[in-house]
Scaffold this active site. Structure first.
Site, mmCIF file in Angstrom:
data_model
loop_
_atom_site.group_PDB
_atom_site.id
_atom_site.type_symbol
_atom_site.label_atom_id
_atom_site.label_comp_id
_atom_site.label_asym_id
_atom_site.label_seq_id
_atom_site.Cartn_x
_atom_site.Cartn_y
_atom_site.Cartn_z
ATOM 1 N N SER A 283 -25.414 0.503 28.438
ATOM 2 C CA SER A 283 -24.277 0.778 27.563
ATOM 3 C C SER A 283 -24.751 1.430 26.255
ATOM 4 C CB SER A 283 -23.494 -0.520 27.313
ATOM 5 O OG SER A 283 -22.245 -0.266 26.727
ATOM 6 N N LEU A 284 -24.368 0.880 25.110
ATOM 7 C CA LEU A 284 -24.832 1.412 23.832
ATOM 8 C C LEU A 284 -26.350 1.403 23.759
ATOM 9 C CD1 LEU A 284 -24.472 2.346 20.881
ATOM 10 C CD2 LEU A 284 -24.134 -0.053 20.254
#
Length: 424
Positions: A283-284
């Protein structure tokens, strides 16, 4: 193949041939690779944490007690590697990187035009992205990066004893960026796993700062998606018009995750100056890892990362002239039932909207490695499929083979928007 892609391929091949036969475009640095091992096992060594509070920026390193971690050989994480090469800035100091990015912002350098003597080609070892065990191991590291330190939740195969660099009892719940550092026995191979987004139970501990950074990096304009939203920066100018200059200033602020990720990289490089470094994250964390990888020409494997190309361009990361996207060392693993990976977690009915996230970026750098879970498993688009544990157990482990990886040409982010410079 598009004409532009063909020309980029031809130019890069031409540069490479010239480099071998005469003076060259890239300076070549070939490290000894005769004894590259086919496979290594790695274990956790350190956790780096950069606290990014509004009034201060703090940094801590936690060193893992070797006697307590991965005592059993089967608990080590195996990685298969092979020979490859990297084209990157010859001078990888912070000053040189800052200088390149500044000149790129001013239009002096561009993806198609920068001095040849800035770059070098280096023989390195890279992950074998066709090996399922290797990808699963990197996925495990990405999953572990979410876990709170000391022992908490589902940390995999972790012992209880820790040596903590001061201050004792540091609060891991504060806003900040975390990187978990794994190494093999002789510290020749280092993997940094970056922590991803804490949202809807996906991760822990840094959700407010994650939201700001996600919206800066992956929204078209500061998360300006509705009059009712509080934006994360003041770059909006008018309907579908956003200041490019303002956006670039915002993402480069010292309190942002990209700046903190550079601190982590240089800290690890100082500890292990001769090591081969790889990056991973979910993800991030994956997108942050990809931005680091592009900055230094480092092999990077991400999982369910949102599109990072828009952020890379706003940050003016080093782009070797003529190097095709598919020749960069970034591989984005994901599946087609994850709205964040696809850039479709938008609109009033989405959970991203409900949580204050505007995940609008679609285009990835490097190559995408896409599982077709919609066809194979009958899954529907849902943020619940974004979780790293789901990806590990129900996708990577469940599939017999890994997906093919390829670059997606002609991808466009934020096609409705205009991004004028302030002086235009």
């Amino acid at each position: 193949m598009s004409q532009l892609l063909f020309l980029r391929r031809f130019f890069f091949l031409f540069c490479f041939i010239i480099r071998i036969s005469c003076t060259g475009v890239f300076e070549s640095v070939i490290k000894s690779s005769e004894n590259v091992p086919d496979k290594v096992n790695v274990k956790l060594q350190h956790v780096f944490h950069y606290g990014l509070n509004e009034d201060s920026i703090s940094y801590y390193r936690l060193d893992v007690a070797k006697k307590s971690v991965y005592a059993e050989s089967e608990s080590k994480l195996p990685l298969k590697m092979k020979k490859g090469y990297s084209v990157h800035l010859k001078d990888q100091s912070r000053d040189a990187l800052t200088d390149y990015r500044y000149k790129s912002m001013k239009g002096i350098y561009s993806e198609a035009n920068s001095p040849a003597d800035l770059w070098e080609q280096e023989a390195i070892v890279i992950p074998d992205i066709t090996d399922k065990e290797t990808i699963y191991s990197l996925g495990k590291m990405s999953y572990n990066a979410y876990q709170k330190i000391p022992f908490d939740g589902d940390w995999l195969d972790l012992g209880p004893d820790w040596n903590i660099t001061p201050p004792e009892g540091f609060g891991w719940e504060e806003d900040g960026l975390r990187g978990h550092v794994f190494s093999n026995d002789d510290n020749s191979t280092i993997i940094i796993a970056m922590k991803g987004t804490s949202i809807f139970g996906i991760g822990r501990g840094t959700s407010q700062k994650d939201r700001v950074n996600d919206n800066l990096l992956f929204s078209c304009c500061c998360a300006r998606v509705s009059w009712a939203w509080s934006t994360v920066c003041g770059c909006y100018k008018n309907t579908y018009t956003c200041s490019q200059t303002c956006l670039e200033d915002e993402v480069q602020d010292d309190s942002r995750y990209y700046s903190a990720s550079l601190d982590i990289f240089y800290s690890v490089k100082e500890l292990y100056p001769d090591a081969q470094i790889w990056l991973t994250g979910h993800s991030l964390g994956g997108a942050t890892a990809a931005l680091m990888g592009l900055s230094f020409g480092i092999p990077t494997v991400t999982f369910e990362a949102p599109g990072d190309r828009m952020a890379a361009r706003r940050l003016h990361l080093p782009m070797p002239p003529g190097l095709p996207d598919e020749e960069s060392l970034v591989w984005h693993f994901g599946h087609n039932a994850d709205p964040i990976y696809l850039g479709k977690c938008t609109g009033p009915t989405s959970l991203c909207w409900a949580g204050g996230y505007a995940m609008e970026s679609t285009c990835h750098t490097g190559q995408e490695c896409l599982y077709d879970v919609v066809k194979d498993k009958g899954w529907h688009l849902s943020i619940t499929h974004h979780r790293m544990q789901t990806v590990l157990n129900d996708v990577i482990d469940a599939y017999e083979k890994l997906p093919d990886c390829s670059h997606t040409p002609n991808c466009v982010d934020c096609y409705l928007w205009e991004f004028p410079d302030d002086d235009s």
